[in-house]
Scaffold this active site. Structure first.
Site, PDB file in Angstrom:
ATOM      1  N   HIS A 146       0.885  -1.323  -0.026  1.00  0.00           N
ATOM      2  CA  HIS A 146      -0.055   0.113  -0.053  1.00  0.00           C
ATOM      3  C   HIS A 146       0.878   1.247   0.008  1.00  0.00           C
ATOM      4  O   HIS A 146       0.810   2.051   0.920  1.00  0.00           O
ATOM      5  CB  HIS A 146      -1.000  -0.076   1.102  1.00  0.00           C
ATOM      6  N   ASP A 241      -3.399  -1.409  12.107  1.00  0.00           N
ATOM      7  CA  ASP A 241      -4.242  -1.691  10.885  1.00  0.00           C
ATOM      8  C   ASP A 241      -4.882  -2.745  11.534  1.00  0.00           C
ATOM      9  O   ASP A 241      -4.759  -3.741  12.579  1.00  0.00           O
ATOM     10  CB  ASP A 241      -3.220  -2.380   9.896  1.00  0.00           C
ATOM     11  N   CYS A 281      -3.918   3.286   9.725  1.00  0.00           N
ATOM     12  CA  CYS A 281      -4.280   3.737   8.425  1.00  0.00           C
ATOM     13  C   CYS A 281      -5.580   3.973   8.093  1.00  0.00           C
ATOM     14  O   CYS A 281      -6.072   4.672   7.057  1.00  0.00           O
ATOM     15  CB  CYS A 281      -3.458   2.416   7.360  1.00  0.00           C
ATOM     16  N   ARG A 309      -3.500  11.786   2.342  1.00  0.00           N
ATOM     17  CA  ARG A 309      -3.780  11.035   1.599  1.00  0.00           C
ATOM     18  C   ARG A 309      -4.182  11.913   0.091  1.00  0.00           C
ATOM     19  O   ARG A 309      -3.555  11.628  -0.647  1.00  0.00           O
ATOM     20  CB  ARG A 309      -4.913   9.898   1.762  1.00  0.00           C
TER      21      ARG A 309
HETATM   22  N1   CP Z   1      -6.305   3.398   4.294  1.00  0.00           N
HETATM   23  C1   CP Z   1      -7.174   3.303   3.273  1.00  0.00           C
HETATM   24  O1   CP Z   1      -6.569   2.702   2.284  1.00  0.00           O
HETATM   25  O2   CP Z   1      -8.529   3.593   3.446  1.00  0.00           O
HETATM   26  P1   CP Z   1      -9.607   2.974   2.471  1.00  0.00           P
HETATM   27  O3   CP Z   1      -9.545   1.433   2.324  1.00  0.00           O
HETATM   28  O4   CP Z   1     -10.769   3.662   2.958  1.00  0.00           O
HETATM   29  O5   CP Z   1      -9.172   3.494   0.961  1.00  0.00           O
HETATM   30  N1  NVA Z   2      -4.397  -3.932   5.531  1.00  0.00           N
HETATM   31  C1  NVA Z   2      -5.559  -3.595   5.166  1.00  0.00           C
HETATM   32  C2  NVA Z   2      -5.643  -2.234   4.976  1.00  0.00           C
HETATM   33  C3  NVA Z   2      -6.846  -1.325   4.539  1.00  0.00           C
HETATM   34  C4  NVA Z   2      -6.678   0.187   4.074  1.00  0.00           C
HETATM   35  C5  NVA Z   2      -6.158  -4.269   4.166  1.00  0.00           C
HETATM   36  O1  NVA Z   2      -5.724  -4.596   3.339  1.00  0.00           O
HETATM   37  O2  NVA Z   2      -7.669  -4.372   4.232  1.00  0.00           O
END
Ligand code: CP
Ligand code: NVA
Length: 326
Positions: A146, A241, A281, A309
């Site tokens: 990510h 997370d 996050c 973001r």
């Molecule tokens: N942190 C993040 O990517 O949030 P979303 O999944 O809501 O886009």
């Molecule tokens: N680790 C999480 C991050 C969400 C933004 C997922 O992949 O669901």
């Protein structure tokens, strides 16, 4: 020093990783820090009411195979702020790889849009889109990485602490996609990275291998602890997370049992230095990996990171797309 970043071969084609943001490890330290700089400038411009319209008349596709609040909203708002338009692409309707080959979808989209933002399960999908298309592909989260989250974190951390170098981020939970991109960030910019996780939930060896050189070069540390109280002792910031990432919901209850001791709560924070802050996050599962008390407390920087973001992703587009008037 030669700053050349390796081309990599996918199938029989070379992909130039600098044309895309597939994973943060493809970008140099200089480029990551420059992106954070651009993000800060774009944030300031918005606050001063003087936004750049660098991408006036350009269009960016948004292909999301997983749910999103922050990423999909901030990309659309950011593209609008820069004078462009976002087009939401419906994965069900497109039937990538089923109704039509990935190759043909990539080739067609390259004729219509100037870049493609992709949230997907498989990292390989992004590589295939990069291979067959001719536009920048931006990773908006995969099972493995990510990168946009990590750049937004870097911006927030710099704003709050004034420097990244020598600071320590302690990721508390699953060795997942967000942890992987934060590890890459830390290895590139000279931070220490600590993972606190139950045994068996460590990060993939590939991530440890690809970041080892960066930690060595900076003289910084990559550490893993199975005791969260030990892990937070020298942390400048704790990172949270979800315990169960999107697409991994099978066996959720069993997994959560392992993670209970890894909740970010006031007791865990009491083992951290007094200046230690917290971020997540988001989305946060309050009462699971983090408590209401921490989320609503004055050490939580999650919303500052979420705000960034918007600007960090505009900066990523800035790095990858040509301005309209060129
Ligand atoms: N942190 C993040 O990517 O949030 P979303 O999944 O809501 O886009
Ligand atoms: N680790 C999480 C991050 C969400 C933004 C997922 O992949 O669901």
């Amino acid at each position: 020093m030669v700053l050349r970043e390796a081309f990599f071969v996918f199938g029989d084609k070379m992909i130039d990783p600098k044309r895309h943001l597939l994973r943060l490890n493809d970008w140099s330290e200089e480029r990551i820090l420059e992106t954070v700089d651009i993000a800060m400038r774009l944030k300031k411009e918005i606050h001063e009411g003087k936004p750049s319209t660098r991408f006036h008349g350009q269009t960016i596709g948004m292909f999301f195979e997983k749910p999103s609040l922050r990423t999909i909203t901030t990309f659309q708002v950011g593209i609008h702020q820069l004078g462009g338009a976002a087009v939401i692409l419906d994965p069900t309707s497109i039937g990538l790889g089923k109704r039509e080959s990935i190759k043909d979808v990539a080739r067609c989209l390259s004729r219509w849009v100037n870049a493609l933002v992709v949230r997907s399960f498989k990292q390989e999908l992004l590589e295939q889109l990069a291979e067959h298309g001719s536009i920048p592909i931006i990773n908006a989260l995969t099972d493995d990485y990510h990168p946009c989250q990590a750049i937004s974190f870097a911006q927030m951390f710099l704003e709050q602490f004034g420097t990244l170098r020598g600071k320590t981020v302690a990721f508390i939970g699953d060795g997942n996609n967000v942890a992987n991109s934060l590890t890459t960030l830390a290895s590139k910019v000279g931070m220490n990275f600590t993972l606190a996780c139950p045994k068996g939930f460590e990060q993939p060896k590939a991530v440890i291998d690809e970041t080892a050189e960066g930690f060595k070069r900076h003289g910084t540390k990559y550490r893993v602890f199975n005791d969260p109280k030990e892990a937070v002792k020298d942390a400048d910031i704790l990172y949270g997370d979800v315990w169960v990432s999107m697409g991994q919901e099978g066996g959720k209850d069993a997994k959560q049992a392992y993670f209970l001791p890894f909740q970010i709560n006031d007791e865990l924070l009491s083992y951290a230095p007094a200046h230690c802050m917290v971020t997540h996050c988001l989305p946060a599962h309050r009462g699971e990996e983090i408590t209401d008390s921490v989320m609503d407390g004055n050490r939580n920087l999650s919303y500052e990171e979420a705000e960034n973001r918007l600007h960090a992703q505009k900066a990523v587009l800035w790095q990858l797309m040509s301005p309209t008037d060129k």
